[in-house]
Write a protein that holds these residues in place. Structure first.
Motif, PDB file in Angstrom:
ATOM      1  N   VAL A 272       1.009  -1.188   0.065  1.00 44.13           N
ATOM      2  CA  VAL A 272       0.106  -0.047   0.038  1.00 44.13           C
ATOM      3  C   VAL A 272       0.934   1.428   0.011  1.00 44.13           C
ATOM      4  O   VAL A 272       1.864   1.387   0.647  1.00 44.13           O
ATOM      5  CB  VAL A 272      -0.961   0.008   1.257  1.00 44.13           C
ATOM      6  N   ARG A 273       0.342   2.412  -0.671  1.00 40.49           N
ATOM      7  CA  ARG A 273       1.142   3.570  -0.843  1.00 40.49           C
ATOM      8  C   ARG A 273       0.177   4.626  -0.665  1.00 40.49           C
ATOM      9  O   ARG A 273      -0.972   4.705  -0.760  1.00 40.49           O
ATOM     10  CB  ARG A 273       1.979   3.738  -2.003  1.00 40.49           C
ATOM     11  N   ASP A 300       4.488   0.943 -12.016  1.00 38.12           N
ATOM     12  CA  ASP A 300       5.374   1.606 -10.595  1.00 38.12           C
ATOM     13  C   ASP A 300       4.033   2.054  -9.788  1.00 38.12           C
ATOM     14  O   ASP A 300       4.287   3.267  -9.200  1.00 38.12           O
ATOM     15  CB  ASP A 300       6.024   2.847 -11.163  1.00 38.12           C
ATOM     16  N   ALA A 301       3.317   1.229  -9.452  1.00 38.80           N
ATOM     17  CA  ALA A 301       1.897   1.704  -8.565  1.00 38.80           C
ATOM     18  C   ALA A 301       2.124   0.830  -7.266  1.00 38.80           C
ATOM     19  O   ALA A 301       2.575  -0.223  -7.292  1.00 38.80           O
ATOM     20  CB  ALA A 301       0.667   1.598  -9.446  1.00 38.80           C
ATOM     21  N   GLY A 302       1.447   1.536  -6.449  1.00 42.02           N
ATOM     22  CA  GLY A 302       1.154   0.481  -5.192  1.00 42.02           C
ATOM     23  C   GLY A 302      -0.497   0.618  -4.759  1.00 42.02           C
ATOM     24  O   GLY A 302      -1.310   0.988  -5.466  1.00 42.02           O
ATOM     25  N   MET A 303      -0.702  -0.428  -3.880  1.00 46.55           N
ATOM     26  CA  MET A 303      -2.258  -0.569  -3.609  1.00 46.55           C
ATOM     27  C   MET A 303      -2.645   0.665  -3.020  1.00 46.55           C
ATOM     28  O   MET A 303      -2.131   1.215  -2.094  1.00 46.55           O
ATOM     29  CB  MET A 303      -2.545  -1.587  -2.775  1.00 46.55           C
ATOM     30  N   LEU A 304      -4.073   1.169  -3.216  1.00 50.09           N
ATOM     31  CA  LEU A 304      -4.335   2.385  -2.563  1.00 50.09           C
ATOM     32  C   LEU A 304      -4.787   2.152  -1.334  1.00 50.09           C
ATOM     33  O   LEU A 304      -4.755   2.963  -0.095  1.00 50.09           O
ATOM     34  CB  LEU A 304      -5.664   3.085  -3.349  1.00 50.09           C
ATOM     35  N   THR A 312      -2.735   3.105  -6.877  1.00 47.99           N
ATOM     36  CA  THR A 312      -2.343   4.523  -7.177  1.00 47.99           C
ATOM     37  C   THR A 312      -0.779   4.616  -7.696  1.00 47.99           C
ATOM     38  O   THR A 312       0.084   3.943  -7.360  1.00 47.99           O
ATOM     39  CB  THR A 312      -2.431   5.331  -5.910  1.00 47.99           C
ATOM     40  N   SER A 313      -0.519   5.912  -8.256  1.00 47.61           N
ATOM     41  CA  SER A 313       0.773   5.997  -8.696  1.00 47.61           C
ATOM     42  C   SER A 313       1.121   7.503  -9.034  1.00 47.61           C
ATOM     43  O   SER A 313       0.125   8.301  -9.450  1.00 47.61           O
ATOM     44  CB  SER A 313       1.346   5.297 -10.089  1.00 47.61           C
ATOM     45  N   ARG A 382     -12.180   3.762   0.128  1.00 46.76           N
ATOM     46  CA  ARG A 382     -11.697   4.024   1.592  1.00 46.76           C
ATOM     47  C   ARG A 382     -10.382   3.576   1.878  1.00 46.76           C
ATOM     48  O   ARG A 382      -9.900   2.524   1.189  1.00 46.76           O
ATOM     49  CB  ARG A 382     -12.919   3.121   2.621  1.00 46.76           C
ATOM     50  N   VAL A 383      -9.858   3.962   2.871  1.00 43.60           N
ATOM     51  CA  VAL A 383      -8.425   3.456   3.518  1.00 43.60           C
ATOM     52  C   VAL A 383      -8.729   3.086   4.788  1.00 43.60           C
ATOM     53  O   VAL A 383      -8.856   4.218   5.657  1.00 43.60           O
ATOM     54  CB  VAL A 383      -7.222   4.723   3.103  1.00 43.60           C
TER      55      VAL A 383
END
Length: 395
Positions: A272-273, A300-304, A312-313, A382-383
């Motif tokens: 996650v990022r 070059d993305a991470g999980m939201l 997301t990136s 949601r996060v």
């Protein structure tokens, strides 16, 4: 369509009337055609069959294109049929494996058999329903001896003269119009029988995309397929039809273009990022195949957020396996404050996307009372326990 209607239709007079009727797209058109044909003295069975088929041909154009104009259908058969463009891709895999003859067990109206026969594969189509088998025989008649149809149970067919099998187990109650889904324990033929057959013959079995992954045998290749944004099916491939080293695949088809992602197993999700400049929504086939991690690394993305299929990136990258959005800003998630913010920005056309939140987009849209000439996409997610409302634009 019942047997009496089919019998009335499969005559020179019935088929001539069907061709003369042309497309019937509305209830008013159908009523006028019924009145005209009945006034001309045609039987109720024949009129019902002609009008029903003319309406189904209009609906079938989305799956079969111009071929629909010379095909016959049942309503249930059309709903469950493989669209011709996808059937052609299935057939191409058989051809690539140098398979010359296929038994299509549970052929329905013959959609997949059409794809096979169309590229020169000899196909023996089988269906347990008499009316459906007769319709498949009509649809496959242009291929002559290269395609045959039998009314029989899949379990009773002699497969000694075929190189491979294609199976589409009946996953709904019997019938030609209104049907309902049944549990896997009630499928025909049974999953147990299907999987045993795939141990002895190269083959493919078409299943729903939400099929229980725990039931997928380890020695089969699982390929999820999406077409024009909708995840439509899962195909399990065996023997020479299963690609070496591939156990998970996501095939994404848009129009005449296609892209595929393959892996030897499920791919772990990336870390996650923090929210970046872009949000990416993986295609449904990628999500079902659990290959989100493969796509994320390419972007070059991470999980939201954990367990939610948004990436997301900050990199200005996209791919055929995702829908990408450039984030404008984060807005209040409260509906009243959100409505005020959207009106202040003049947004009157809004695409609403959501994952991980209990929101009915149709209900929310009414609450927002949108006004203005601007357009945007609203991403709701949601996060942890925090709701996010992201205003974005499609890339």
């Amino acid at each position: 369509m019942d047997t009496s209607e089919l019998t009335a239709l499969l005559t020179p007079e019935g088929l001539r009337l069907l061709d003369e009727a042309g497309p019937i797209a509305s209830t008013d058109d159908a009523a006028r055609t019924v009145s005209r044909l009945r006034a001309a003295g045609h039987s109720l069975d024949l009129v019902s069959a002609v009008v029903g088929q003319a309406r189904l041909r209009v609906k079938a154009a989305t799956k079969f294109g111009p071929f629909a104009e010379r095909m016959l259908f049942t309503r249930a058969g059309l709903e469950q049929a493989t669209r011709l463009s996808i059937a052609a891709r299935h057939a191409g895999r058989f051809r690539a494996a140098r398979i010359d003859s296929v038994a299509d067990l549970g052929c329905g109206i013959g959609g997949d058999a059409l794809g096979m026969a169309g590229i020169g594969i000899r196909v023996h189509a089988v269906d347990a329903d008499e009316v459906t088998a007769a319709i498949a025989a009509y649809n496959l008649a242009p291929f002559g001896d290269a395609a045959s149809v039998t009314h029989a149970r899949a379990e009773d067919v002699d497969l000694s003269g075929t190189d491979a099998v294609w199976l589409d187990p009946a996953r709904r109650t019997a019938g030609h119009s209104e049907t309902r889904q049944v549990s896997a324990a009630e499928w025909s033929p049974s999953l147990e029988w299907v999987f045993e057959l795939l141990k002895t013959k190269p083959g493919g079995v078409k299943l729903g995309p939400g099929f229980d992954r725990a039931q997928i045998p380890d020695d089969l290749e699982a390929q999820w397929i999406s077409a024009d944004g909708s995840t439509i099916e899962l195909v399990l491939w065996s023997g020479s039809l299963a690609r070496e080293g591939v156990r998970r695949a996501a095939l994404v088809v848009r129009g005449s273009d296609a892209w595929e992602l393959t892996a030897p197993a499920d791919t772990p999700d990336v870390e996650v990022r923090e929210l970046g400049a872009f949000v990416h929504e993986p295609d449904g086939a990628v999500i079902r195949a659990r290959l989100i991690g493969e796509v994320a690394r390419a972007l070059d993305a991470g999980m939201l957020a954990p367990g939610i299929a948004y990436l997301t990136s900050d990199a200005a990258l996209t791919s055929p396996f995702v829908s990408s959005f450039r984030v404008r800003e984060q807005l209040p998630a409260d509906p009243k404050k959100l409505a005020q913010a959207l009106r202040a920005r003049g947004i009157g056309t809004l695409e609403i996307k959501k994952r991980g939140v209990d929101v009915d987009p149709a209900v929310l849209r009414k609450k927002l009372s949108l006004r203005g000439d601007e357009s945007a996409t609203l991403i709701l997610t949601r996060v942890g326990s925090k709701r996010l409302a992201l205003l974005a634009d499609r890339v």
